[in-house]
Write a protein that holds these residues in place. Structure first.
Motif, PDB file in Angstrom:
ATOM      1  N   UNK A 172       0.828  -1.266   0.110  1.00 15.37           N
ATOM      2  CA  UNK A 172       0.034   0.088   0.043  1.00 15.37           C
ATOM      3  C   UNK A 172       1.030   1.335   0.016  1.00 15.37           C
ATOM      4  N   UNK A 173       0.264   2.387  -0.351  1.00 11.63           N
ATOM      5  CA  UNK A 173       1.097   3.504  -0.515  1.00 11.63           C
ATOM      6  C   UNK A 173       1.779   3.628   0.995  1.00 11.63           C
ATOM      7  N   UNK A 174       0.933   3.792   2.158  1.00 15.95           N
ATOM      8  CA  UNK A 174       1.287   4.095   3.626  1.00 15.95           C
ATOM      9  C   UNK A 174       2.480   2.971   3.656  1.00 15.95           C
ATOM     10  N   UNK A 175       2.416   1.782   3.419  1.00 13.62           N
ATOM     11  CA  UNK A 175       3.495   0.990   3.789  1.00 13.62           C
ATOM     12  C   UNK A 175       4.756   1.274   3.211  1.00 13.62           C
ATOM     13  N   UNK A 176       4.554   1.459   1.765  1.00  9.78           N
ATOM     14  CA  UNK A 176       5.691   1.643   0.922  1.00  9.78           C
ATOM     15  C   UNK A 176       6.544   2.918   1.430  1.00  9.78           C
ATOM     16  N   UNK A 177       5.876   3.983   1.777  1.00  4.90           N
ATOM     17  CA  UNK A 177       6.635   5.132   2.197  1.00  4.90           C
ATOM     18  C   UNK A 177       7.241   4.963   3.479  1.00  4.90           C
ATOM     19  N   UNK A 178       6.484   4.262   4.562  1.00  9.90           N
ATOM     20  CA  UNK A 178       6.728   4.138   5.858  1.00  9.90           C
ATOM     21  C   UNK A 178       7.886   3.143   6.012  1.00  9.90           C
ATOM     22  N   UNK A 179       8.171   2.271   5.097  1.00  9.08           N
ATOM     23  CA  UNK A 179       9.167   1.105   5.119  1.00  9.08           C
ATOM     24  C   UNK A 179      10.347   2.053   4.421  1.00  9.08           C
ATOM     25  N   UNK A 180      10.210   2.867   3.594  1.00  9.31           N
ATOM     26  CA  UNK A 180      11.380   3.604   2.746  1.00  9.31           C
ATOM     27  C   UNK A 180      11.938   4.528   4.106  1.00  9.31           C
ATOM     28  N   UNK A 181      11.033   5.235   4.746  1.00 10.87           N
ATOM     29  CA  UNK A 181      11.364   6.264   5.678  1.00 10.87           C
ATOM     30  C   UNK A 181      12.330   5.496   6.905  1.00 10.87           C
ATOM     31  N   UNK A 182      11.802   4.176   7.299  1.00 13.02           N
ATOM     32  CA  UNK A 182      12.438   3.520   8.339  1.00 13.02           C
ATOM     33  C   UNK A 182      13.595   3.149   8.065  1.00 13.02           C
ATOM     34  N   UNK A 183      13.989   2.528   6.907  1.00  9.95           N
ATOM     35  CA  UNK A 183      15.023   1.968   6.228  1.00  9.95           C
ATOM     36  C   UNK A 183      16.325   3.075   6.061  1.00  9.95           C
ATOM     37  N   UNK A 184      15.549   4.153   5.642  1.00 11.72           N
ATOM     38  CA  UNK A 184      16.650   5.366   5.301  1.00 11.72           C
ATOM     39  C   UNK A 184      17.121   5.918   6.765  1.00 11.72           C
ATOM     40  N   UNK A 201       9.905   2.712  -6.801  1.00 10.08           N
ATOM     41  CA  UNK A 201       8.166   2.258  -6.749  1.00 10.08           C
ATOM     42  C   UNK A 201       7.653   3.697  -6.419  1.00 10.08           C
ATOM     43  N   UNK A 202       8.190   4.324  -5.353  1.00 11.62           N
ATOM     44  CA  UNK A 202       7.695   5.543  -4.895  1.00 11.62           C
ATOM     45  C   UNK A 202       7.453   6.839  -6.037  1.00 11.62           C
ATOM     46  N   UNK A 215       1.360  10.579   2.492  1.00 15.71           N
ATOM     47  CA  UNK A 215       2.494   9.875   1.598  1.00 15.71           C
ATOM     48  C   UNK A 215       3.542  10.726   1.161  1.00 15.71           C
ATOM     49  N   UNK A 216       3.049  11.841   0.584  1.00 10.72           N
ATOM     50  CA  UNK A 216       3.811  12.956   0.012  1.00 10.72           C
ATOM     51  C   UNK A 216       4.709  13.537   0.900  1.00 10.72           C
ATOM     52  N   UNK A 217       4.214  13.671   2.329  1.00  8.13           N
ATOM     53  CA  UNK A 217       5.009  14.408   3.249  1.00  8.13           C
ATOM     54  C   UNK A 217       5.937  13.423   3.562  1.00  8.13           C
ATOM     55  N   UNK A 218       5.812  12.071   3.903  1.00  9.93           N
ATOM     56  CA  UNK A 218       6.555  11.219   4.464  1.00  9.93           C
ATOM     57  C   UNK A 218       7.604  11.017   3.202  1.00  9.93           C
TER      58      UNK A 218
END
Length: 661
Positions: A172-184, A201-202, A215-218
């Protein structure tokens, strides 16, 4: 919604997967090698001597054994495990995803998070992304930049990462950007296939316009951390955010938007119109901001130089008062820094700050203590509860303060002309610190500190020889071709203090070429200019009292660098002499016409620089007569003014006499 299957993560390659619940007949160490080959590159940027990613057990074995099940022999059906997984999967389906996320947020260690997800075979992707996020949050303590080695090497953590790498399009969009944020935030290698796949993908979803506001903000903040504020994708994110209605932004999103624009502060000319809209809209959401968001918004307003957003700053200030007990040390420091920048203060905040400081003075961070004193100094706030508590803190914990913090802490005492009850202990501690750490103080910081002490008659006699020495003066000047005007004035006043107030000082004198002629200068004055309106009122009364304008002089520069507001000369018999006469002058009266700017606000307490001026003028032989504004304001008529001046100037004389010029 995509489901992340942890067993499948570990045996993702099709050669290892049989639809059902069993593995094909492949050696377990073969699976280990395949997974390890995918995982190791993610952290390849870490120095090899620090740690290396490797498995101690096969990942599948790790997952099953942690649930109390030993792996079955190769080729043997794992029906008991299937029953366990089915039961756990059913439990997962029976609970809402948000409940699981709330449970994750209650965990206080990575071990708890990993233990929790190890009980589950399949995870909804929001829960998996939330697990990564929570691991990052609980491990980023005390300023640590990277996750611990044991977390990075944990097979559960690696399995989560592996799934995000292989199937980002299913998220999902939320999971995608959250995972990216956490890994960074976990400092995964930016060039790893894991991050590259997630970023790609983002970017695809961004170009299609599929991402919502949050999602855009994250994503925007994540890309700033990963690629810096100059990345091209960030401009597209800001463009899309500009097209959204601000009404659909949550308070958290608005603050995130401020943080994104803060990172692009150099391009503010392009976004100022958008910022004006955000500033206006933010007035409506201030009441919904928590202390952390308030401090972040104020910090962004400072970085973006939003001096036109004072209504927003004022409203934020009102809610700072309500939340002051809930700010962390760092957050309170940022709030104070913003208030200093925008020049904001009010009595309610001062009162709340007094209560906070007196209650927590011994537990406040030294940087916050120094920031509080800097705020009081800038706004000329003489708060005796704050000053007394800070003085006690320094006496008890002086070793915790750096040289710059010590200077910011002590200077307001001199500037606002205040000695705390424990002044002896305070300045004894300061002297001890200066003796042991003298060379650690930057020259200008040290000069300001010692000059502040002299304002309140705590003369740095033991250090005057050092600061008047050519070696220190050379350090003070540094690589500049000349010494700045303020430093020269402070040196001169310290030298004058050594002559007038420390006659026992026999050390080196300040060289003449480092002395100024006047303390009253437009840019960096050690005197407060005379209030012109107040002067005009007093001048009318003086003319009526003395009979003519020629019997007093205004703005008289003395040979001792001070400028006297009004000077009146008397001969030996008490006759008033014309100001042009220099012979037969027996006494000089110095009128200090003190307007509001010479006092601490809303008080009758003189500032330190005015107190030392009047003290020095008395030592130089002048009869100092203070004419404070609050006494003049009480006078209702011209006759009352003349009588007032008569009492002030000639109370010990039988009458007023003057000679013809």
């Amino acid at each position: 919604m995509a489901l992340i299957t942890l067993r499948r993560n570990l045996c993702h390659v099709s050669d290892f997967w049989i639809h059902g619940a069993a593995l094909k007949n492949q050696p377990i160490n073969h699976i280990h090698k395949v997974v390890e080959g995918h995982l190791c590159p993610w952290f390849c940027s870490q120095p090899p001597e620090l740690f290396r990613i490797r498995f101690r057990h096969a990942c599948c074995k790790k997952f099953h054994s942690e649930n109390g099940n030993d792996p079955h022999p190769v080729g043997e059906p794992v029906y008991s495990q299937v029953r366990d997984w089915d039961r756990l999967e059913q439990n997962l389906k029976n609970e809402d995803e948000q409940v699981f996320i709330r449970r994750l947020n209650n965990f206080t260690s990575s071990e708890e998070v990993l233990s929790f997800i190890s009980t589950l075979e399949t995870l909804p992707d929001p829960v998996a992304a939330g697990a990564l996020q929570r691991i990052c949050e609980v491990e980023k303590k005390d300023g640590d930049r990277r996750l611990p080695k044991d977390i990075l090497e944990n097979s559960l953590f690696q399995a989560l990462c592996f799934q995000f790498e292989q199937e980002p399009s299913h998220l999902s969009n939320a999971s995608l950007v959250t995972a990216l944020q956490s890994l960074i935030l976990s400092h995964v290698d930016p060039q790893s296939s894991l991050l590259l796949n997630l970023v790609a993908e983002c970017q695809n979803r961004l170009k299609r316009g599929d991402l919502e506001v949050h999602n855009l903000c994250v994503l925007g903040e994540s890309l700033i951390r990963l690629q810096g504020p100059d990345c091209v994708t960030l401009e597209l994110i800001i463009y899309q955010l500009q097209g959204k209605k601000l009404e659909i932004f949550t308070p958290e999103d608005i603050v995130a938007l401020y943080r994104i624009l803060q990172a692009c502060a150099e391009k503010m000319d392009q976004h100022q119109t958008f910022l004006n809209k955000i500033n206006s809209f933010s007035l409506s959401i201030v009441s919904n901001l928590n202390p952390k968001l308030i401090s972040q918004m104020l910090t962004a307003l400072v970085a973006l130089d939003q001096t036109q957003a004072l209504p927003l700053v004022i409203k934020l200030g009102k809610y700072v008062v309500r939340h002051i007990t809930h700010f962390t040390n760092e957050e309170l420091g940022r709030v104070l820094e913003a208030f200093i920048y925008f020049g904001h203060s009010d009595r309610f905040f001062t009162k709340a700050l007094e209560q906070q400081v007196t209650a927590l003075s011994l537990t406040l961070d030294p940087e916050v203590v120094s920031k509080i004193m800097e705020y009081c100094s800038r706004k000329l706030i003489l708060s005796t509860p704050i000053f007394d508590a800070v003085a006690e803190t320094f006496v008890c914990q002086s070793e915790k303060f750096s040289p710059s913090q010590v200077s910011k802490l002590i200077e307001p005492f001199g500037k606002l002309n205040y000695l705390p009850p424990n002044a002896s202990a305070l300045f004894r501690k300061l002297e001890d610190m200066l003796f042991t750490h003298f060379n650690y103080f930057p020259p200008k910081t040290l000069l300001k500190l010692l000059h502040s002490c002299s304002l309140i008659e705590r003369h740095p006699v033991n250090f005057m020889a050092k600061i008047f020495s050519p070696f220190f003066l050379q350090r003070l000047q540094g690589e500049e071709s000349y010494l700045d005007r303020l430093s020269l004035a402070q040196l001169t006043q310290l030298f004058l203090t050594s002559v007038l107030e420390c006659p026992f000082y026999k050390g080196p004198k300040l060289l003449p070429n480092y002395q100024v002629k006047s303390f009253l200068t437009p840019c960096c004055s050690l005197e407060t200019p005379m209030d012109f309106q107040l002067y005009k009122s007093v001048m009318v009364g003086l003319i009526d009292l003395l009979g003519a304008r020629l019997y007093f002089a205004s703005k008289v520069l003395t040979p001792y660098c001070y400028t006297i507001d009004v000077e009146i000369k008397l001969d030996e018999e008490g006759f008033v002499l014309p100001f042009a006469v220099d012979e037969d002058v027996h006494k000089r009266i110095a009128l200090c016409i003190d307007g509001p700017k010479r006092f601490c606000p809303n008080s009758k307490h003189l500032l330190g620089k005015e107190a030392i001026k009047q003290r020095h003028l008395q030592l130089l032989g002048y009869e100092v007569v203070q004419i404070p504004y609050h006494e003049i304001d009480m006078i209702k008529s011209r006759l009352e003014l003349v009588e007032y001046l008569q009492r002030k100037l000639f109370s010990q004389r039988t009458g007023v006499h003057w000679q013809e010029g």
